[in-house]
Design an enzyme around this catalytic site. Structure first.
Site, PDB file in Angstrom:
ATOM      1  N   ALA A  54     -16.623  12.928  -4.478  1.00 10.61           N
ATOM      2  CA  ALA A  54     -16.045  14.073  -3.768  1.00 10.61           C
ATOM      3  C   ALA A  54     -15.224  14.932  -4.727  1.00 10.61           C
ATOM      4  O   ALA A  54     -15.212  16.168  -4.611  1.00 10.61           O
ATOM      5  CB  ALA A  54     -15.150  13.561  -2.636  1.00 10.61           C
ATOM      6  N   ASN A 114      -7.705   8.296   6.961  1.00 12.17           N
ATOM      7  CA  ASN A 114      -6.804   7.757   5.949  1.00 12.17           C
ATOM      8  C   ASN A 114      -5.358   7.783   6.442  1.00 12.17           C
ATOM      9  O   ASN A 114      -4.986   8.632   7.241  1.00 12.17           O
ATOM     10  CB  ASN A 114      -6.937   8.559   4.642  1.00 12.17           C
ATOM     11  N   HIS A 135      -5.767   7.522  12.337  1.00 12.78           N
ATOM     12  CA  HIS A 135      -5.316   6.131  12.194  1.00 12.78           C
ATOM     13  C   HIS A 135      -3.854   6.013  11.823  1.00 12.78           C
ATOM     14  O   HIS A 135      -3.422   4.979  11.332  1.00 12.78           O
ATOM     15  CB  HIS A 135      -6.171   5.396  11.149  1.00 12.78           C
ATOM     16  N   GLY A 146     -16.645  10.758   2.141  1.00 12.82           N
ATOM     17  CA  GLY A 146     -16.022   9.517   1.681  1.00 12.82           C
ATOM     18  C   GLY A 146     -15.734   8.514   2.769  1.00 12.82           C
ATOM     19  O   GLY A 146     -14.722   7.818   2.735  1.00 12.82           O
ATOM     20  N   CYS A 190      16.054  -2.062  19.718  1.00 16.40           N
ATOM     21  CA  CYS A 190      15.842  -3.236  20.583  1.00 16.40           C
ATOM     22  C   CYS A 190      15.926  -4.546  19.833  1.00 16.40           C
ATOM     23  O   CYS A 190      15.825  -5.621  20.427  1.00 16.40           O
ATOM     24  CB  CYS A 190      14.470  -3.142  21.277  1.00 16.40           C
ATOM     25  N   ARG A 244       0.840  -1.217   0.000  1.00 17.16           N
ATOM     26  CA  ARG A 244       0.000   0.000   0.000  1.00 17.16           C
ATOM     27  C   ARG A 244       0.865   1.253   0.000  1.00 17.16           C
ATOM     28  O   ARG A 244       0.512   2.256  -0.629  1.00 17.16           O
ATOM     29  CB  ARG A 244      -0.927  -0.034   1.218  1.00 17.16           C
TER      30      ARG A 244
HETATM   31  P1  NAD Z   1     -12.894  -0.897  17.899  1.00 17.19           P
HETATM   32  O1  NAD Z   1     -14.348  -0.707  18.118  1.00 17.19           O
HETATM   33  O2  NAD Z   1     -12.272  -2.228  18.141  1.00 17.19           O
HETATM   34  O3  NAD Z   1     -12.081   0.121  18.778  1.00 17.19           O
HETATM   35  C1  NAD Z   1     -11.573   1.270  18.287  1.00 17.19           C
HETATM   36  C2  NAD Z   1     -10.630   1.743  19.376  1.00 17.19           C
HETATM   37  O4  NAD Z   1     -11.058   3.054  19.697  1.00 17.19           O
HETATM   38  C3  NAD Z   1     -10.721   0.889  20.635  1.00 17.19           C
HETATM   39  O5  NAD Z   1      -9.422   0.689  21.143  1.00 17.19           O
HETATM   40  C4  NAD Z   1     -11.557   1.712  21.575  1.00 17.19           C
HETATM   41  O6  NAD Z   1     -11.043   1.690  22.900  1.00 17.19           O
HETATM   42  C5  NAD Z   1     -11.404   3.117  21.043  1.00 17.19           C
HETATM   43  N1  NAD Z   1     -12.682   3.818  21.153  1.00 17.19           N
HETATM   44  C6  NAD Z   1     -13.878   3.395  20.700  1.00 17.19           C
HETATM   45  N2  NAD Z   1     -14.809   4.336  20.973  1.00 17.19           N
HETATM   46  C7  NAD Z   1     -14.167   5.347  21.595  1.00 17.19           C
HETATM   47  C8  NAD Z   1     -14.569   6.598  22.131  1.00 17.19           C
HETATM   48  N3  NAD Z   1     -15.853   6.994  22.059  1.00 17.19           N
HETATM   49  N4  NAD Z   1     -13.651   7.388  22.716  1.00 17.19           N
HETATM   50  C9  NAD Z   1     -12.369   6.999  22.769  1.00 17.19           C
HETATM   51  N5  NAD Z   1     -11.900   5.826  22.308  1.00 17.19           N
HETATM   52  C10 NAD Z   1     -12.808   5.024  21.731  1.00 17.19           C
HETATM   53  O7  NAD Z   1     -12.592  -0.420  16.419  1.00 17.19           O
HETATM   54  P2  NAD Z   1     -12.021  -1.343  15.304  1.00 17.19           P
HETATM   55  O8  NAD Z   1     -13.080  -1.423  14.268  1.00 17.19           O
HETATM   56  O9  NAD Z   1     -11.500  -2.588  15.908  1.00 17.19           O
HETATM   57  O10 NAD Z   1     -10.779  -0.533  14.697  1.00 17.19           O
HETATM   58  C11 NAD Z   1      -9.835  -0.004  15.617  1.00 17.19           C
HETATM   59  C12 NAD Z   1      -9.192   1.140  14.921  1.00 17.19           C
HETATM   60  O11 NAD Z   1      -8.275   0.642  13.910  1.00 17.19           O
HETATM   61  C13 NAD Z   1     -10.243   1.954  14.195  1.00 17.19           C
HETATM   62  O12 NAD Z   1      -9.986   3.286  14.358  1.00 17.19           O
HETATM   63  C14 NAD Z   1     -10.030   1.498  12.750  1.00 17.19           C
HETATM   64  O13 NAD Z   1     -10.475   2.451  11.859  1.00 17.19           O
HETATM   65  C15 NAD Z   1      -8.526   1.341  12.704  1.00 17.19           C
HETATM   66  N6  NAD Z   1      -8.128   0.588  11.530  1.00 17.19           N
HETATM   67  C16 NAD Z   1      -7.166   1.107  10.720  1.00 17.19           C
HETATM   68  C17 NAD Z   1      -6.831   0.414   9.587  1.00 17.19           C
HETATM   69  C18 NAD Z   1      -5.813   0.979   8.658  1.00 17.19           C
HETATM   70  O14 NAD Z   1      -5.182   0.256   7.903  1.00 17.19           O
HETATM   71  N7  NAD Z   1      -5.661   2.292   8.756  1.00 17.19           N
HETATM   72  C19 NAD Z   1      -7.412  -0.802   9.254  1.00 17.19           C
HETATM   73  C20 NAD Z   1      -8.380  -1.269  10.113  1.00 17.19           C
HETATM   74  C21 NAD Z   1      -8.744  -0.583  11.253  1.00 17.19           C
HETATM   75  N1  APR Z   2     -16.422  10.178  -3.495  1.00 19.83           N
HETATM   76  C1  APR Z   2     -17.116  10.115  -2.322  1.00 19.83           C
HETATM   77  N2  APR Z   2     -17.287   8.973  -1.617  1.00 19.83           N
HETATM   78  C2  APR Z   2     -16.736   7.855  -2.123  1.00 19.83           C
HETATM   79  C3  APR Z   2     -16.001   7.831  -3.331  1.00 19.83           C
HETATM   80  C4  APR Z   2     -15.852   9.066  -4.017  1.00 19.83           C
HETATM   81  N3  APR Z   2     -15.180   9.155  -5.172  1.00 19.83           N
HETATM   82  N4  APR Z   2     -15.596   6.562  -3.550  1.00 19.83           N
HETATM   83  C5  APR Z   2     -16.054   5.811  -2.531  1.00 19.83           C
HETATM   84  N5  APR Z   2     -16.743   6.587  -1.670  1.00 19.83           N
HETATM   85  C6  APR Z   2     -17.375   6.197  -0.412  1.00 19.83           C
HETATM   86  C7  APR Z   2     -18.023   4.835  -0.407  1.00 19.83           C
HETATM   87  O1  APR Z   2     -19.374   4.969  -0.772  1.00 19.83           O
HETATM   88  C8  APR Z   2     -17.880   4.439   1.072  1.00 19.83           C
HETATM   89  O2  APR Z   2     -19.004   4.883   1.812  1.00 19.83           O
HETATM   90  O3  APR Z   2     -16.325   6.133   0.517  1.00 19.83           O
HETATM   91  C9  APR Z   2     -16.651   5.215   1.537  1.00 19.83           C
HETATM   92  C10 APR Z   2     -15.458   4.310   1.780  1.00 19.83           C
HETATM   93  O4  APR Z   2     -15.774   3.589   2.945  1.00 19.83           O
HETATM   94  P1  APR Z   2     -14.711   2.546   3.505  1.00 19.83           P
HETATM   95  O5  APR Z   2     -14.144   1.748   2.398  1.00 19.83           O
HETATM   96  O6  APR Z   2     -15.392   1.866   4.658  1.00 19.83           O
HETATM   97  O7  APR Z   2     -13.540   3.445   4.042  1.00 19.83           O
HETATM   98  P2  APR Z   2     -13.528   4.203   5.435  1.00 19.83           P
HETATM   99  O8  APR Z   2     -14.895   4.700   5.769  1.00 19.83           O
HETATM  100  O9  APR Z   2     -12.405   5.171   5.350  1.00 19.83           O
HETATM  101  O10 APR Z   2     -13.126   3.060   6.483  1.00 19.83           O
HETATM  102  C11 APR Z   2     -12.954   3.500   7.851  1.00 19.83           C
HETATM  103  O11 APR Z   2     -12.018   1.427   8.555  1.00 19.83           O
HETATM  104  O12 APR Z   2     -10.752  -0.239   7.666  1.00 19.83           O
HETATM  105  C12 APR Z   2     -10.766   0.803   8.589  1.00 19.83           C
HETATM  106  O13 APR Z   2      -9.133   2.223   9.425  1.00 19.83           O
HETATM  107  C13 APR Z   2      -9.739   1.810   8.231  1.00 19.83           C
HETATM  108  O14 APR Z   2      -9.859   4.154   8.035  1.00 19.83           O
HETATM  109  C14 APR Z   2     -10.513   2.947   7.690  1.00 19.83           C
HETATM  110  C15 APR Z   2     -11.784   2.817   8.465  1.00 19.83           C
END
Ligand code: NAD
Ligand code: APR
Length: 248
Positions: free
Chosen positions: A232, A103, A120, A188, A151, A71
């Site tokens: 968007a 993102n 994130h 989005g 480490c 990625r």
């Molecule tokens: P989850 O429900 O397991 O928990 C999310 C985390 O946020 C938990 O540790 C929880 O303690 C905390 N949390 C939840 N509600 C809260 C609140 N109101 N106030 C403060 N803290 C709160 O969520 P999840 O679906 O397991 O995902 C955990 C996180 O990892 C999410 O933010 C998700 O978007 C992120 N994530 C990132 C990626 C990536 O590649 N960027 C991929 C998947 C998930």
């Molecule tokens: N313009 C506007 N919206 C769009 C477009 C676009 N061009 N393309 C896709 N979308 C919308 C889709 O309709 C969908 O509702 O963007 C959204 C993408 O949703 P997800 O794929 O669930 O992505 P996101 O909401 O960022 O996921 C949240 O979950 O996996 C974890 O940590 C990860 O940050 C991510 C979090």
């Protein structure tokens, strides 16, 4: 035909404090697949919930490291799109704008946004799995994942995984911005992952005008005042051009 209701254009012109929550959808037009889209190619057989977890990393650190390396290479090859750039223009005109993103691609910063809260983390950063310190550089011994120079333990992407807590400082600032804004945009994001998704409800409860910009028509627990369906990359430039015609 105008996609953006004139009421929202007026609300943006009048807004003192704007908060914006973005998700993978705002980077879709840059060529980065969203999470809920079927993952293309090599990674089609995995879904993020299986890869983006501490357990997955413990079980198979090489696989998880390589997914993020894949990625990261993708992100390095793409550019911010018109949606990211429209938010830069918005930030230049609104007295106080807070951009909160789920993102990890860093495209808002590359487009020129100044005040970005990364809930994130960021793919470009790497940290020690044990000490959680960010590691700017490491020796490439060919080992995957690479070893922490301090480490000797494995390095991991500086990204929040499922089940992990968000960076407290960023989340606290995001809650404050959502609670105090007059105008809140959700752009989005599918709004299925907590606690990021709670920010939109909070803004609404605190009396902000809420605008939701999304490609899909998705049921929402708290109906926003403005729900604009579309890309968007089309909607935001139109919104900004109509709000500040003299500028753009
Ligand atoms: P989850 O429900 O397991 O928990 C999310 C985390 O946020 C938990 O540790 C929880 O303690 C905390 N949390 C939840 N509600 C809260 C609140 N109101 N106030 C403060 N803290 C709160 O969520 P999840 O679906 O397991 O995902 C955990 C996180 O990892 C999410 O933010 C998700 O978007 C992120 N994530 C990132 C990626 C990536 O590649 N960027 C991929 C998947 C998930
Ligand atoms: N313009 C506007 N919206 C769009 C477009 C676009 N061009 N393309 C896709 N979308 C919308 C889709 O309709 C969908 O509702 O963007 C959204 C993408 O949703 P997800 O794929 O669930 O992505 P996101 O909401 O960022 O996921 C949240 O979950 O996996 C974890 O940590 C990860 O940050 C991510 C979090």
């Amino acid at each position: 035909s105008a996609l953006v209701p004139s009421g929202l254009v007026d609300a943006l012109r009048k807004a003192r404090r704007v908060a914006i929550l973005t998700g993978a959808g705002i980077s879709a037009e840059s060529g980065i697949p969203t999470f809920r889209d079927a993952l293309t190619g090599l990674w089609a057989r995995f879904n993020p919930e299986e890869l983006a977890t501490p357990e997955a990393f413990q079980r198979d650190p090489k696989l998880v490291w390589e997914w993020y390396a894949h990625r990261r290479e993708l992100v390095e090859r793409v550019e911010p799109n018109a949606a990211h750039r429209a938010l830069v223009t918005m930030e230049q005109h609104v007295p106080k704008l807070t951009l909160i993103t789920q993102n990890v691609d860093g495209l808002h910063q590359r487009a020129g946004s100044q005040n970005v809260l990364e809930l994130h983390g960021n793919l470009a950063r790497v940290r020690c799995f044990h000490e959680n310190t960010v590691i700017p550089s490491w020796e490439d011994t060919g080992e995957v994942p690479p070893r922490c120079p301090d480490c000797g333990g494995p390095l991991r992407p500086d990204v929040v995984w499922f089940g992990e807590n968000l960076p407290a400082d960023a989340f606290e600032k995001a809650v404050e911005a959502a609670a105090q804004c007059d105008l809140f945009f959700s752009i989005g994001t599918s709004g299925v992952v907590e606690p990021a998704a709670s920010l939109t409800r909070l803004a609404r409860q605190m009396g902000a005008t809420v605008a939701l910009i999304n490609l899909d028509v998705e049921p929402r627990d708290v109906p926003p005042l403005y729900q604009i369906h579309g890309k968007a990359g089309t909607i935001l430039p139109e919104l900004v051009q109509r709000a500040w015609p003299e500028r753009t």
